[in-house]
Design a protein around this motif. Structure first.
Motif, short mmCIF file in Angstrom:
data_model
loop_
_atom_site.label_atom_id
_atom_site.label_comp_id
_atom_site.label_asym_id
_atom_site.label_seq_id
_atom_site.Cartn_x
_atom_site.Cartn_y
_atom_site.Cartn_z
N TRP B 108 0.83 -1.18 -0.19
CA TRP B 108 0.12 -0.05 -0.07
C TRP B 108 0.93 1.09 0.10
N TRP B 111 2.01 1.75 -3.45
CA TRP B 111 1.01 2.20 -4.21
C TRP B 111 0.74 3.73 -3.92
N LEU B 112 0.57 3.95 -2.70
CA LEU B 112 0.90 5.45 -2.49
C LEU B 112 1.62 6.34 -3.13
N GLU B 113 2.85 5.92 -3.39
CA GLU B 113 3.99 6.97 -4.09
C GLU B 113 3.34 6.83 -5.63
N ARG B 114 2.67 5.86 -5.86
CA ARG B 114 2.36 5.97 -7.52
C ARG B 114 1.10 6.58 -7.59
N TYR B 120 0.98 8.63 -13.13
CA TYR B 120 0.02 7.30 -12.75
C TYR B 120 -1.21 7.78 -12.81
N LEU B 123 -4.20 5.54 -12.65
CA LEU B 123 -4.77 4.99 -11.46
C LEU B 123 -5.88 5.88 -10.74
N PRO B 126 -9.69 4.68 -11.40
CA PRO B 126 -10.16 3.28 -10.61
C PRO B 126 -10.13 3.46 -9.18
N THR B 127 -9.04 4.22 -8.71
CA THR B 127 -9.02 4.58 -7.20
C THR B 127 -10.15 5.53 -6.59
N ARG B 129 -13.08 5.30 -7.75
CA ARG B 129 -14.32 4.65 -8.20
C ARG B 129 -14.44 3.51 -6.99
N TRP B 130 -13.17 2.94 -6.87
CA TRP B 130 -12.94 1.76 -5.69
C TRP B 130 -13.31 2.33 -4.22
#
Lengths: 328, 177
Positions: B108, B111-114, B120, B123, B126-127, B129-130
């Motif tokens: 995680w 993922w935060l860095e990205r 990115y 991302l 989708p983030t 929406r999720w």
């Protein structure tokens, strides 16, 4: 037989051949296999709860263009449970590798599964994950099932025990990849400014979203110490490739690396990076030491094989060009 | 005496040894080629093919940890959710125990860095929406999700500065129905 083969066979055994192919004890490979299987099983277990969302369509798996040459089988499979199934397969295959059951096949399945999962969402993995895969490739290529394995037990029952002295080329590849990797890391750091001015370690420890255990505040007041830590880490990476080969320096160099990476692991939350590096160090274990460790649970590691003594037998560990040529 | 296994016979074969040697040299050279300075002429010449090769073989590595410099900012991410009835909720990055849990939640953090980076952008939707989907069981449905990146520049000594924040993406649920 071709002319090339005849010429190769006729040539005296070179330092290159000795380094990569002269039979050596499989004890270091055994330790790497067991360690890698165990760690990869933990990797799979730790990933299972986050397959959804990270590898689930409609959640955090996202559209992206893969780098040229990369293959991503999960993207081609329509089944929405494919990633979960792959992770379970990885768990089973890595455990099978750990206990040495159908070792080469299980390692191949584990490496393939690991690659599929890591390619499935490249936004969540770090260099430690990639190194873990590299270790798996070394395990896959190495004859690492001769000791501490179900395969070895089955072979003995059949009356055809596995050979204990084998060509170490897969371990050599791993050794060289790690040594070259450290050098490349030092070279990349040399392009930055904070490794020069000695603040890189302090700045790394200050990244709050990467902190695991927070370093004490007084440490950041010790600018001389932090400079020395920074330059020491850089010097370690830059010189590893030169210092790790002589036998008398090897254990001190590896011990320094263990301290460095344990320090990183305590203070920074970077997952499997440190443990992957420490596993890679197993490839550098002197044969006699690895034989003694493995021999505690399997005396065959201490016994002669093919008429050659296992302890201290085979080629020396220095790379090509650092030792006199000699046959094996 | 039993006949050596296929793998043993192979590794003793001079021809196979030559093939293995070539493969080792190629893999190591490709590893070096993919870590050359981007703007160097040599890199521009060989890196694309080297990258392609190591990805085909599955041997890609990243040896530039904290290089050329460690990141000098600390990051946080919030998903600020507004419901149709005007109420709000804040989603934060999952976290867990520092011993054991670190082997799960580092993903995680990576993922935060990205997800907060402009590179990115794929991302972001989708983030959001999720995050919205996490609140499906609420009485009032989600109206918007704002992705807010929070950051401060780290100092080596002394108290760290407060986080600045920036809303970098807003997901309006009605626009995606």
């Amino acid at each position: 037989m071709t002319a090339i083969t005849e010429a190769v066979e006729a040539a005296p055994r070179s330092a290159w051949d000795t380094f990569f192919f002269a039979p050596q004890s499989t004890a270091p490979m055994t330790l790497l296999r067991v360690g890698w299987g165990a760690v990869t099983a933990i990797w799979a277990l730790s990933f299972l709860p986050d397959i959804d969302p990270f590898l689930t369509e409609g959640a955090l798996r996202y559209e992206r263009t893969l780098q040229p040459g990369a293959w991503d089988p999960l993207a081609r499979i329509g089944w929405d449970q494919a990633a979960l199934a792959t992770c379970v397969v990885l768990l089973v295959a890595s455990l099978a590798t750990m206990v040495g059951f159908r070792t080469r096949l299980s390692a191949a399945v584990a490496v393939l599964s690991l690659t599929c999962l890591q390619r499935g969402n490249t936004a969540i993995f770090n260099s430690g994950d990639l190194l873990l895969r590299q270790l798996g490739i070394a395990v896959l290529l190495a004859p690492c099932a001769a000791l501490w394995s179900l395969d070895a037990a089955r072979a003995r029952r059949r009356g055809a025990p596995l050979t204990l002295l084998r060509a170490p080329f897969a371990m050599r590849l791993l050794q060289l990849e790690l040594a070259v990797g450290y050098l490349l890391s030092a070279w990349t750091k040399a392009r930055g400014s904070t490794w020069h001015d000695g603040t890189a370690i302090a700045l790394s420890l200050r990244i709050e979203d990467l902190q695991r255990f927070v370093a004490p505040e007084w440490l950041f007041e010790q600018s001389l110490l932090l400079n020395l830590f920074t330059w020491g880490a850089l010097a370690f990476e830059a010189t590893f490739i030169f210092l790790v080969w002589p036998k008398r320096l090897r254990l001190p160099v590896l011990a320094a690396g263990v301290l460095l990476h344990l320090g990183i692991d305590i203070f920074l939350d970077i997952g499997f990076f440190s443990v992957a590096i420490l596993l890679a160090y197993l490839a550098f274990l002197p044969e006699d030491l690895a034989n003694r460790w493995v021999g505690r649970f399997d005396k065959r590691a201490l016994e002669p094989d093919d008429g050659e003594p296992a302890v201290g037998a085979g080629a020396q560990d220095e790379p090509v060009g650092t030792r006199a040529q000699g046959g094996a | 005496m039993t006949r050596p296994r296929l793998s043993e016979r192979a590794e003793r074969s001079p021809t196979v040894q030559v093939l293995i040697s070539v493969a080792i040299v190629v893999v190591l050279l490709a590893q070096v080629a993919t870590h050359l300075p981007d703007r160097s002429a040599v890199s521009q010449l060989v890196a694309p093919e080297a990258n392609r090769l190591i990805r085909m073989l599955g041997t890609e590595q990243q040896w530039g940890v904290f290089a050329p410099d460690p990141r000098q900012t600390s990051l946080r991410l919030e998903g600020r959710v507004t419901f149709e009835d005007g109420t709000t909720a804040v989603w934060e990055l999952p976290n867990g125990p520092r011993v054991g849990g670190n082997l799960r939640f580092y993903r995680w953090r990576k993922w935060l860095e990205r997800v907060r980076a402009d590179d990115y952008q794929g991302l972001w939707e989708p983030t959001a929406r999720w995050i919205a989907s996490l609140y499906d069981n609420r009485a009032s449905s989600v109206a918007t999700v704002e992705l807010v990146r929070m950051f401060h520049t780290n100092t080596v000594t002394g108290k760290q500065p407060p986080y600045e924040e920036f809303t970098y993406y807003t997901y309006v649920v009605a626009d995606h129905l």
